[in-house]
Design a protein around this motif. Structure first.
Motif, PDB file in Angstrom:
ATOM      1  N   ASP A 113    -149.909-100.766  -3.212  1.00  7.31           N
ATOM      2  CA  ASP A 113    -150.021-101.552  -1.981  1.00  7.31           C
ATOM      3  C   ASP A 113    -149.023-101.124  -0.918  1.00  7.31           C
ATOM      4  N   GLY A 114    -148.267-100.048  -1.173  1.00 13.19           N
ATOM      5  CA  GLY A 114    -147.314 -99.529  -0.191  1.00 13.19           C
ATOM      6  C   GLY A 114    -145.920-100.095  -0.314  1.00 13.19           C
ATOM      7  N   GLU A 115    -145.752-101.187  -1.069  1.00 11.59           N
ATOM      8  CA  GLU A 115    -144.432-101.821  -1.113  1.00 11.59           C
ATOM      9  C   GLU A 115    -143.396-100.961  -1.829  1.00 11.59           C
ATOM     10  N   TYR A 116    -143.753-100.435  -2.977  1.00 17.36           N
ATOM     11  CA  TYR A 116    -142.788 -99.590  -3.692  1.00 17.36           C
ATOM     12  C   TYR A 116    -142.503 -98.315  -2.900  1.00 17.36           C
ATOM     13  N   GLN A 117    -143.509 -97.833  -2.234  1.00 15.40           N
ATOM     14  CA  GLN A 117    -143.369 -96.634  -1.410  1.00 15.40           C
ATOM     15  C   GLN A 117    -142.354 -96.859  -0.291  1.00 15.40           C
ATOM     16  N   GLN A 118    -142.303 -98.067   0.239  1.00  6.94           N
ATOM     17  CA  GLN A 118    -141.373 -98.369   1.322  1.00  6.94           C
ATOM     18  C   GLN A 118    -139.917 -98.334   0.853  1.00  6.94           C
ATOM     19  N   LYS A 119    -139.672 -98.800  -0.379  1.00  3.77           N
ATOM     20  CA  LYS A 119    -138.288 -98.821  -0.862  1.00  3.77           C
ATOM     21  C   LYS A 119    -137.894 -97.518  -1.568  1.00  3.77           C
ATOM     22  N   GLU A 120    -138.878 -96.716  -1.948  1.00  2.00           N
ATOM     23  CA  GLU A 120    -138.580 -95.440  -2.606  1.00  2.00           C
ATOM     24  C   GLU A 120    -139.532 -94.362  -2.100  1.00  2.00           C
ATOM     25  N   TRP A 121    -139.072 -93.629  -1.078  1.00  2.25           N
ATOM     26  CA  TRP A 121    -139.916 -92.636  -0.430  1.00  2.25           C
ATOM     27  C   TRP A 121    -140.315 -91.498  -1.367  1.00  2.25           C
ATOM     28  N   LYS A 122    -139.569 -91.329  -2.467  1.00  2.00           N
ATOM     29  CA  LYS A 122    -139.882 -90.249  -3.403  1.00  2.00           C
ATOM     30  C   LYS A 122    -141.232 -90.446  -4.083  1.00  2.00           C
ATOM     31  N   LEU A 123    -141.732 -91.675  -4.081  1.00  2.00           N
ATOM     32  CA  LEU A 123    -143.036 -91.928  -4.695  1.00  2.00           C
ATOM     33  C   LEU A 123    -144.115 -91.094  -4.027  1.00  2.00           C
ATOM     34  N   SER A 124    -144.172 -91.148  -2.693  1.00  2.00           N
ATOM     35  CA  SER A 124    -145.201 -90.394  -1.977  1.00  2.00           C
ATOM     36  C   SER A 124    -144.884 -88.902  -1.961  1.00  2.00           C
ATOM     37  N   GLU A 125    -143.613 -88.555  -1.970  1.00  2.00           N
ATOM     38  CA  GLU A 125    -143.247 -87.141  -1.961  1.00  2.00           C
ATOM     39  C   GLU A 125    -143.673 -86.452  -3.263  1.00  2.00           C
ATOM     40  N   LYS A 126    -143.447 -87.126  -4.393  1.00  2.00           N
ATOM     41  CA  LYS A 126    -143.717 -86.503  -5.687  1.00  2.00           C
ATOM     42  C   LYS A 126    -145.140 -86.731  -6.179  1.00  2.00           C
ATOM     43  N   TYR A 127    -145.730 -87.896  -5.824  1.00  2.00           N
ATOM     44  CA  TYR A 127    -147.026 -88.254  -6.409  1.00  2.00           C
ATOM     45  C   TYR A 127    -148.112 -88.499  -5.366  1.00  2.00           C
ATOM     46  N   HIS A 128    -148.008 -87.841  -4.223  1.00  2.00           N
ATOM     47  CA  HIS A 128    -148.989 -88.040  -3.152  1.00  2.00           C
ATOM     48  C   HIS A 128    -150.404 -87.721  -3.617  1.00  2.00           C
ATOM     49  N   HIS A 129    -150.535 -86.799  -4.566  1.00  2.00           N
ATOM     50  CA  HIS A 129    -151.850 -86.399  -5.059  1.00  2.00           C
ATOM     51  C   HIS A 129    -152.486 -87.466  -5.944  1.00  2.00           C
ATOM     52  N   LEU A 130    -151.685 -88.449  -6.396  1.00  2.00           N
ATOM     53  CA  LEU A 130    -152.190 -89.517  -7.256  1.00  2.00           C
ATOM     54  C   LEU A 130    -152.474 -90.808  -6.498  1.00  2.00           C
ATOM     55  N   LEU A 131    -151.843 -91.004  -5.358  1.00  2.00           N
ATOM     56  CA  LEU A 131    -151.841 -92.307  -4.693  1.00  2.00           C
ATOM     57  C   LEU A 131    -153.189 -92.670  -4.074  1.00  2.00           C
ATOM     58  N   GLN A 132    -153.573 -93.936  -4.303  1.00  2.00           N
ATOM     59  CA  GLN A 132    -154.770 -94.520  -3.711  1.00  2.00           C
ATOM     60  C   GLN A 132    -154.432 -95.910  -3.186  1.00  2.00           C
ATOM     61  N   ASP A 133    -154.933 -96.236  -2.004  1.00  2.00           N
ATOM     62  CA  ASP A 133    -154.732 -97.559  -1.415  1.00  2.00           C
ATOM     63  C   ASP A 133    -155.452 -98.611  -2.263  1.00  2.00           C
ATOM     64  N   ILE A 134    -154.739 -99.665  -2.637  1.00  2.00           N
ATOM     65  CA  ILE A 134    -155.318-100.677  -3.513  1.00  2.00           C
ATOM     66  C   ILE A 134    -156.466-101.444  -2.844  1.00  2.00           C
TER      67      ILE A 134
END
Length: 386
Positions: A113-134
């Motif tokens: 939902d973007g919340e964890y991504q906001q507090k830890e930018w490394k989520l999108s940097e490392k796993y951008h290929h996995l991420l899907q909007d809930i």
């Protein structure tokens, strides 16, 4: 009513509860209500979206990293209905633990939902290929038959994995608990019986336990099997506001919340709890004074004992006797208890398939069909587990 598969669960929601409100929650524009008809349609939308993003998704692992929401409930059970394995992750975990769990669980995509991504930018940097909007499924087509060949009905083996849940280990890394469809529905008849005995047929449920926790997950399944309305709250800071906006009869909480509400009652602020009549609490024994105070305020408190490894099943204490307040009650009819040198051991059809990628830990925990819990206890003279 006996429900033993997710196909049957979908069918009951559609045919018996269709126009009833399944979920109620706050949006920016006010309260929104979603019927069971809409919920099942959205599950179909999600399945269509997921299959386009992950072809041949059956048996693959799909992660969810988000706060409680209606969309979470759709993604969680939609993943299972698609024949995949849902992997709910704790949004409060450290970045180190989240990385470990993403890698360890072999997920093919991660709804967030973007919340964890906001507090830890490394989520999108490392796993951008996995991420899907809930929320991405909301524009997908709802025309999907969950009983078509290749869907859940095409998996006659109820031992197939449907959930991978991480335990909150006190030492070392959390273990990944693999649960089957059989595990999920094995304790359901007892859950439904307890709920109906204490709340009537259709209680209004205030839902605040995280959906990534076994209590939250099993709770959603139980309440929707009964056609109840779930009033969703996704943050402790909104608890009192949401209790006032969405009058509720029942809630499940952790001991910390129970103690907070106990202080409210002691301070003469019972009205903050709205119309609550019944509270379920697990994780620690309820102090006799707390138990008595709630009882005098007209609110029944029930405590229980369960583990992720048995889909939350175990025992429940519904006794109004204050002398039993330290007990977690008697074993449910779906479980057998024994004590091996004081260690609680459970035998049940709800016992997990095992710990993911950890045969040694699985062999140590499950011996001759008994789950060795690591918890200590005993039966008192009345058969209550202490």
């Amino acid at each position: 009513m006996v429900i033993s598969t997710f196909v049957e669960w979908m069918h009951v929601m559609e045919t018996q509860y269709g126009p009833k409100t399944a979920f109620r929650y706050r949006e920016h524009t006010g309260l929104r209500e979603v019927t069971y008809t809409r919920y099942t349609a959205d599950i179909r939308r999600y399945i269509n979206y997921l299959e386009k993003k992950v072809p041949n998704v059956q048996g693959k692992h799909v992660g969810i990293l988000a706060r409680n929401s209606y969309q979470y409930a759709v993604c969680l059970f939609g993943t299972i209905a698609a024949g995949a394995v849902a992997v709910p992750l704790n949004v409060e975990e450290s970045w180190d633990n989240i990385q470990y769990e993403i890698e360890f669980s072999d997920i093919c995509c991660l709804f967030h939902d973007g919340e964890y991504q906001q507090k830890e930018w490394k989520l999108s940097e490392k796993y951008h290929h996995l991420l899907q909007d809930i929320e991405a499924f909301e524009n997908a087509d709802a025309e999907f038959d969950t009983e078509r060949e290749g869907g859940p009905a095409g998996f006659p083996d109820r031992e197939r994995p449907v959930l991978l849940l991480f335990t909150s280990g006190t030492t070392g890394r959390s273990k990944g608990v693999l649960l089957s469809e059989k595990n999920c529905f094995a304790p359901m008849s007892y859950f439904l019986k307890v709920v109906q005995a204490n709340n009537g047929s259709e209680p209004r449920v205030f839902f605040m336990i995280p959906m990534y926790h076994i209590s939250g997950l099993s709770g959603i399944l139980t309440w929707t099997c009964l056609g109840c309305c779930l009033n969703l709250c996704n943050s402790m800071k909104h608890v009192y506001r949401d209790l006032a906006a969405m009058p509720s009869d029942h809630v499940s909480v952790v001991p910390m919340v129970l103690k907070m509400w106990y202080k409210d009652i002691c301070r003469g602020k019972k009205e903050r709890l709205g119309e609550l009549k019944f509270i379920t609490c697990g994780g620690a024994a309820v102090d006799a004074e707390i138990f008595k105070t709630f009882q005098q305020a007209g609110i029944q408190v029930q405590q229980g004992y369960g583990l992720t490894e048995v889909f939350g099943g175990g025992s429940t204490n519904s006794s109004p006797d204050p002398s039993k307040s330290a007990s977690v009650g008697k074993p449910s009819p779906t479980c057998q208890f024994k004590f091996d040198d004081g260690e609680i051991c459970i035998k049940s059809d709800s016992i997990m398939l095992g710990y993911y990628h950890d045969p040694e830990a699985t062999a140590a925990a499950i011996r001759d069909g008994w789950l060795y819990t690591g918890d200590l206890g005993y039966f008192d003279e009345d058969g209550f587990c202490i």
